[in-house]
Scaffold this motif. Structure first.
Motif, PDB file in Angstrom:
ATOM      1  N   ARG A 170      55.548   0.453 -33.880  1.00 48.33           N
ATOM      2  CA  ARG A 170      55.071  -0.895 -33.601  1.00 48.33           C
ATOM      3  C   ARG A 170      55.880  -1.935 -34.384  1.00 48.33           C
ATOM      4  O   ARG A 170      55.950  -1.876 -35.620  1.00 48.33           O
ATOM      5  N   ASP A 177      58.999  -1.544 -30.170  1.00 52.46           N
ATOM      6  CA  ASP A 177      57.696  -0.967 -29.828  1.00 52.46           C
ATOM      7  C   ASP A 177      57.926   0.208 -28.894  1.00 52.46           C
ATOM      8  O   ASP A 177      58.590   0.067 -27.856  1.00 52.46           O
ATOM      9  N   GLU A 227      53.734   6.694 -32.561  1.00 51.99           N
ATOM     10  CA  GLU A 227      53.675   5.276 -32.211  1.00 51.99           C
ATOM     11  C   GLU A 227      54.567   4.452 -33.142  1.00 51.99           C
ATOM     12  O   GLU A 227      54.485   4.584 -34.366  1.00 51.99           O
ATOM     13  N   ASN A 284      53.941  10.187 -26.185  1.00 46.26           N
ATOM     14  CA  ASN A 284      52.849  11.148 -26.175  1.00 46.26           C
ATOM     15  C   ASN A 284      53.389  12.572 -26.099  1.00 46.26           C
ATOM     16  O   ASN A 284      54.522  12.808 -25.641  1.00 46.26           O
ATOM     17  N   THR A 308      53.612   5.683 -36.861  1.00 43.48           N
ATOM     18  CA  THR A 308      52.500   6.593 -37.140  1.00 43.48           C
ATOM     19  C   THR A 308      52.601   7.834 -36.265  1.00 43.48           C
ATOM     20  O   THR A 308      53.050   7.774 -35.120  1.00 43.48           O
ATOM     21  N   THR A 321      55.875   4.130 -27.703  1.00 45.49           N
ATOM     22  CA  THR A 321      54.831   5.146 -27.843  1.00 45.49           C
ATOM     23  C   THR A 321      55.253   6.393 -27.089  1.00 45.49           C
ATOM     24  O   THR A 321      55.583   6.322 -25.891  1.00 45.49           O
ATOM     25  N   VAL A 354      50.498  11.952 -30.712  1.00 50.67           N
ATOM     26  CA  VAL A 354      51.174  10.727 -30.290  1.00 50.67           C
ATOM     27  C   VAL A 354      51.980  10.148 -31.450  1.00 50.67           C
ATOM     28  O   VAL A 354      51.520  10.110 -32.585  1.00 50.67           O
TER      29      VAL A 354
END
Length: 254
Positions: free
Chosen positions: A7, A27, A5, A31, A67, A29, A3
């Protein structure tokens, strides 16, 4: 499952009059195996997002995190990001005079994997991918991007993607400058990479035409350094009909 990510990402660039904010709290995300399309007008910050993920030194991260599987991407050098599984297909690939495509690709593969691929299997893989991307065999001995057409540059980017097998790929306007035939070939390459490795994709584009061949799971509308709206593929269809006027407030960023 891997994943990526992002933020509250805030990014600026230096100008003569001081820092200029571009990303203002993003923001996102992604996957493993997902395709996220990022769309928006010129100057909305889409390419800034791409180059910040890749580690371009021009962009100053003022806040937020990126990340990859829990590891701090922002603390990594550019080559460390590549070895961790990140890949950027550039909107404007640069020329590398004196370095052939075959040497460039094998050197990159060796750097990513930590060991050189066996020469026989490497030559076979290279030829297979060139055939799939409908590239002339002599292409391997040309200097990287030197004298390449727009379509050749983009096919070369996708050949890198297929050979290096990253976890996540950021495709910055890969459809830019492609005719219909080249767009289909490039899209097929992206879809092959996803099918074979479970690649996660962040696809940046102005237009929906590439989304006819690379089908997104999620669509994010970028305006003035922020995500203004999110949805599924139907959002891209609405943008095709309506454009971006409903999001614009007269503000533009670099």
């Amino acid at each position: 499952m891997s994943v990526l990510e992002i933020r509250d990402l805030q990014v600026s660039i230096a100008t003569d009059s001081g820092p200029k904010p571009i990303l203002k709290g993003v923001d996102l995300t992604i996957n493993e195996g997902e395709i996220h399309a990022v769309m928006g007008p010129n100057g909305s910050g889409k390419s800034t997002l791409a180059y910040t993920i890749a580690g371009h030194p021009r962009y100053q991260v003022d806040g937020g995190t990126i990340t990859l599987d829990g590891e701090d991407v922002l603390a990594m050098s550019v080559d460390e990001r590549a070895r961790a599984g990140m890949f950027l297909a550039m909107q404007y690939p640069v020329e590398i005079p004196g370095v052939t495509v075959s040497n460039f690709l094998r050197t990159a593969k060796t750097a990513i994997d930590g060991e050189a691929p066996p020469i026989r299997s490497w030559i076979k893989d290279l030829r297979t991918h060139m055939t799939d991307l409908r590239m002339d065999p002599t292409f391997a001995e040309r200097n990287v991007n030197e004298g390449f057409s727009g379509g050749e540059k983009k096919r070369h980017e996708i050949m890198q993607l297929e050979l290096l097998k990253p976890k996540f790929a950021v495709l910055d306007e890969t459809d830019s400058g492609l005719d219909v035939d080249a767009l289909k070939v490039v899209s097929e390459g992206v879809n092959r990479a996803k099918a074979s490795t479970g690649l996660g994709i962040l696809l940046i584009t102005h237009y929906t035409r590439i989304l006819r061949y690379i089908h997104p799971d999620f669509v994010h509308v970028f305006v003035d350094g922020r995500i203004a709206e999110e949805g599924g593929p139907e959002l891209a269809e609405r943008l095709e009909e309506e454009g971006y006027d409903r999001y614009l407030n007269g503000t533009s960023v670099g």
